[in-house]
Design a protein around this motif. Sequence first.
Motif, PDB file in Angstrom:
ATOM      1  N   GLU A  22       9.304   3.013   4.278  1.00 25.14           N
ATOM      2  CA  GLU A  22       9.389   2.899   5.743  1.00 25.14           C
ATOM      3  C   GLU A  22       8.169   2.169   6.294  1.00 25.14           C
ATOM      4  OE1 GLU A  22      10.507   6.088   8.685  1.00 25.14           O
ATOM      5  OE2 GLU A  22      10.563   7.254   6.829  1.00 25.14           O
ATOM      6  N   LEU A  23       6.998   2.533   5.781  1.00 29.64           N
ATOM      7  CA  LEU A  23       5.736   1.984   6.287  1.00 29.64           C
ATOM      8  C   LEU A  23       5.672   0.476   6.070  1.00 29.64           C
ATOM      9  CD1 LEU A  23       3.047   2.584   7.609  1.00 29.64           C
ATOM     10  CD2 LEU A  23       2.169   3.368   5.397  1.00 29.64           C
ATOM     11  N   TRP A  27      -0.701  -4.844   4.159  1.00 32.49           N
ATOM     12  CA  TRP A  27      -0.962  -3.862   3.099  1.00 32.49           C
ATOM     13  C   TRP A  27      -0.210  -4.244   1.823  1.00 32.49           C
ATOM     14  CZ3 TRP A  27      -1.597   1.968   4.397  1.00 32.49           C
ATOM     15  CH2 TRP A  27      -2.421   2.117   5.521  1.00 32.49           C
ATOM     16  N   ASP A  65       7.315  -1.461   8.726  1.00 34.37           N
ATOM     17  CA  ASP A  65       6.788  -1.221  10.067  1.00 34.37           C
ATOM     18  C   ASP A  65       5.517  -2.049  10.289  1.00 34.37           C
ATOM     19  OD1 ASP A  65       7.140   1.101  12.303  1.00 34.37           O
ATOM     20  OD2 ASP A  65       5.006   0.564  12.048  1.00 34.37           O
ATOM     21  N   PHE A  85      -1.207   7.405  -0.719  1.00 39.75           N
ATOM     22  CA  PHE A  85      -0.372   8.529  -0.294  1.00 39.75           C
ATOM     23  C   PHE A  85       0.046   9.383  -1.491  1.00 39.75           C
ATOM     24  CE2 PHE A  85      -0.017   5.059   2.701  1.00 39.75           C
ATOM     25  CZ  PHE A  85      -0.215   5.689   3.921  1.00 39.75           C
ATOM     26  N   LEU A 100       2.851  -1.101  11.323  1.00 37.72           N
ATOM     27  CA  LEU A 100       1.712  -0.287  10.872  1.00 37.72           C
ATOM     28  C   LEU A 100       1.233  -0.708   9.482  1.00 37.72           C
ATOM     29  CD1 LEU A 100       2.585   3.451  11.720  1.00 37.72           C
ATOM     30  CD2 LEU A 100       0.601   2.168  12.545  1.00 37.72           C
ATOM     31  N   ARG A 105     -10.046  -2.567   0.962  1.00 31.54           N
ATOM     32  CA  ARG A 105      -9.920  -1.246   1.558  1.00 31.54           C
ATOM     33  C   ARG A 105      -8.763  -0.557   0.826  1.00 31.54           C
ATOM     34  NH1 ARG A 105      -6.399   0.782   6.574  1.00 31.54           N
ATOM     35  NH2 ARG A 105      -7.030   2.963   6.383  1.00 31.54           N
ATOM     36  N   CYS A 142      -5.847   2.820   1.035  1.00 31.53           N
ATOM     37  CA  CYS A 142      -5.248   3.967   1.724  1.00 31.53           C
ATOM     38  C   CYS A 142      -4.051   4.382   0.882  1.00 31.53           C
ATOM     39  CB  CYS A 142      -4.814   3.598   3.138  1.00 31.53           C
ATOM     40  SG  CYS A 142      -4.077   4.988   4.041  1.00 31.53           S
ATOM     41  N   ASP A 145      -9.076   5.887   2.048  1.00 33.55           N
ATOM     42  CA  ASP A 145      -8.352   6.977   2.692  1.00 33.55           C
ATOM     43  C   ASP A 145      -7.303   7.542   1.743  1.00 33.55           C
ATOM     44  OD1 ASP A 145      -9.537   7.190   5.271  1.00 33.55           O
ATOM     45  OD2 ASP A 145      -8.685   5.221   5.742  1.00 33.55           O
ATOM     46  N   LEU A 146      -7.165   8.851   1.778  1.00 30.11           N
ATOM     47  CA  LEU A 146      -6.256   9.574   0.893  1.00 30.11           C
ATOM     48  C   LEU A 146      -5.411  10.472   1.779  1.00 30.11           C
ATOM     49  CD1 LEU A 146      -5.577  10.463  -2.077  1.00 30.11           C
ATOM     50  CD2 LEU A 146      -7.352  12.203  -1.802  1.00 30.11           C
ATOM     51  N   VAL A 147      -4.114  10.191   1.837  1.00 30.13           N
ATOM     52  CA  VAL A 147      -3.259  10.923   2.767  1.00 30.13           C
ATOM     53  C   VAL A 147      -2.280  11.812   1.994  1.00 30.13           C
ATOM     54  CG1 VAL A 147      -1.571  10.711   4.639  1.00 30.13           C
ATOM     55  CG2 VAL A 147      -3.453   9.060   4.452  1.00 30.13           C
ATOM     56  N   ALA A 165     -13.063  -4.157  -6.541  1.00 24.95           N
ATOM     57  CA  ALA A 165     -12.579  -5.502  -6.243  1.00 24.95           C
ATOM     58  C   ALA A 165     -12.762  -5.897  -4.781  1.00 24.95           C
ATOM     59  CB  ALA A 165     -11.103  -5.631  -6.633  1.00 24.95           C
ATOM     60  N   ALA A 184     -12.247  -0.285  -4.763  1.00 21.92           N
ATOM     61  CA  ALA A 184     -13.691  -0.235  -4.527  1.00 21.92           C
ATOM     62  C   ALA A 184     -14.393  -1.375  -5.268  1.00 21.92           C
ATOM     63  CB  ALA A 184     -14.261   1.117  -4.980  1.00 21.92           C
ATOM     64  N   PHE A 232       8.595   7.471   2.389  1.00 24.13           N
ATOM     65  CA  PHE A 232       7.690   7.211   3.509  1.00 24.13           C
ATOM     66  C   PHE A 232       7.026   5.839   3.359  1.00 24.13           C
ATOM     67  CE2 PHE A 232       3.260   7.239   4.925  1.00 24.13           C
ATOM     68  CZ  PHE A 232       3.459   7.311   6.294  1.00 24.13           C
TER      69      PHE A 232
END
Lengths: 432, 432
Positions: free
Chosen positions: A213-214, A223, A217, A177, A219, A173, A175, A196-198, A170, A168, A210
Amino acid sequence: MAAQTVATSANASAADASVDLGPATGLSCRECGTRFELGPIFACVECFGPLEVAYELPAGDPEALRAAIEAGPNNIWRYAPLLPVPADVASKPSLNPGFTKLVDAQNLAKELGVTGKLYVKDDSGNPTHSFKDRVVAIAVEAARAFGYTTLSCSSTGNLAGAVGAAAARAGFRSCVFIPHDLEQGKVVMAGVYGGDLVGIEGNYDDVNRFCSELIGDPLGEGWGFVNVNLRPYYGEGSKTLAYEICEQLGWQLPDQLVIPIASGSQLTKIDKGLQELIKLGLVEDKPYKIFGAQAEGCSPVSTAFKAGHDVVRPQKPNTIAKSLAIGNPADGPYVLDIARRTGGFVEDVNDEQVVEAIRILAQTEGIFAETAGGVTVGVTKKLIENGVLDPSLTTVVLNTGDGLKTLEAVSGTGQTATIRPSLDAFRAAGLA
Amino acid sequence: MAAQTVATSANASAADASVDLGPATGLSCRECGTRFELGPIFACVECFGPLEVAYELPAGDPEALRAAIEAGPNNIWRYAPLLPVPADVASKPSLNPGFTKLVDAQNLAKELGVTGKLYVKDDSGNPTHSFKDRVVAIAVEAARAFGYTTLSCSSTGNLAGAVGAAAARAGFRSCVFIPHDLEQGKVVMAGVYGGDLVGIEGNYDDVNRFCSELIGDPLGEGWGFVNVNLRPYYGEGSKTLAYEICEQLGWQLPDQLVIPIASGSQLTKIDKGLQELIKLGLVEDKPYKIFGAQAEGCSPVSTAFKAGHDVVRPQKPNTIAKSLAIGNPADGPYVLDIARRTGGFVEDVNDEQVVEAIRILAQTEGIFAETAGGVTVGVTKKLIENGVLDPSLTTVVLNTGDGLKTLEAVSGTGQTATIRPSLDAFRAAGLA
């Protein structure tokens, strides 16, 4: 022209001259020593070993370096010449963590039977109240250098808050986990910064898998996972704990340190930081012992240590010390090495002992620690009782988090009495 | 011999020479000016006015005083020559609060339309994460000087934790009084330090009345109530906010300050601190405006201000900003004076605006504020929108507490999504 100058300078080993991470010159495999350019990579292509940041550390007069550090800001950027960050890092938007209190814990010493000096390095004083602000601050600079716009992580809670807050401020965005069943304080805090908080249905090791893996990918493209593809940089943040402890002791090494073990990264980086200070002549060389602390319900490293193993066998965590609940600790073998090399030990305490230790620390020093702090204080107590830690020496115990985030651990704590607002009612309560 | 020397020194006006509170020479009635010896008294026997600490402040070269302060510890004791504490205060067991961050809030400035400089003085960085550590640390020194062994207070929560922690570290027993229905985080935190914690069936004003009764009763003998019989000393702790803000601005006064109002004490003492800095030549004299911030559900001072009244009519509080929920604020009239004298204003925001402001601050600067911080940021926003606060000047907004203690305010915050640990599940969540 400017680019050419950089390419022929001392940093020439960083082939991508556009990446300015100060004294960092590349990455080096911890296992086979293969060198790599600075970049968002974290495992050796030769042997799959973990990568570490390599430096061109400042040469010259230790007195001058000490003076420059002491004249720096009251945060980790005072150590910028020893970190993988650009020289102007203090002018960039950051939570500016670090330089937390080293508390001279005379009451706790008395309670634990310590006759030497006992200090608590209290990292609950960081911006989001855990040591994670240190490592995230370094990872943010790497993310900037590599052009990422989303910050991410797998987290047991503290890291999620630290990443959300740092992103926030710096301008990234975020997200992040987390296991879906964390303490409420950590969930709300991680969410309030607007990223976002998953929640992942599984434990931390599932979350971690996980995220790996991400990254592979499409996706996850663009990031920066602070503790995965930025891990070599991220980990370096823990060195600042070593720097601060020694500076706050008057540029001296402590005799003994008690450090919590989750992935084991923090402990190994504190050792790295101490070794750097010796090499630079900032402290006088002398032996020190490093003790690792785990919760019994997640004790793969202490189990291996006590059994004399070199390999750490994964466990399924079951402990209230959720910030340490990593059943498959990446740096476990290195922790075993360091504890053995320095003559230290790796010990664990059960959940009841964790809660007892949280209360002891609060009632003696007014420090309300997270469960991880209960683990280090509890292990210190046990090591003294068992004659493993020498109570006549100078010992530093780490408190890496804040009790407000793990209220559940001391949820029995509350009002001694509830009364009407009258002297008679107070007299009847028997507290005067 | 030593006692005689003291009695004939500059501190001769403190008739009880055994009480060493540094530059403090006595107490003085804010209303009629009557002088009293240093002691545990808080109201004038002549006119019932509140008492304030009177000083023999350091004379001489401002440059030398500035240098001495800058060479001091990174906590409020750097200002010991300006506080009612003995000269060796930094060597006594204390939580050593203060010297918290003054955050250059460029993201928040942009969000609120501020074109000048906007700073957040973030007191969540104190040991128990609120500004109360400052005032309690000063009260502890008074309690030591007067021979008390039990520390007590009436509290809306933050103070209870601060007193419990400070008492534990400084070696006092503690027994604190709170409304029985506070936020869980504040209750657990206040209880964990091992002192007695008594819930009173009533609101803060009921708790306060009860404590006043207790002081007059043999039951309360030997008890130092930090915010009742030690109040003149306690209040002085808030002056350190003024000192730090000016020092951190490079020994300059800000143009505008936005300060929360509970009892009003903090606002009046910040003004006192600013005036002292001017008098001592530590900052250049220039006009500054002080703005007070309340929650609409407990807005006796803003109501009086807007109506042009000199008298503050008590209210029954009903707001989520419980740390500001004092319906009968003791220093309300003085706040009105200061806001009017400096050309400031007193404004209030409703609970929805408080929550919105907590989120804005978290999402722009990574600072998770207590509801009281939501009040000051929310009021700042409103004052700018209404053209009352000048967005082109240098403004300092206070965050006096920590969001982890008022999680209830943002309890809707949580996981964006909860998924199985698979890329398909993540893709389906639509967050990439």
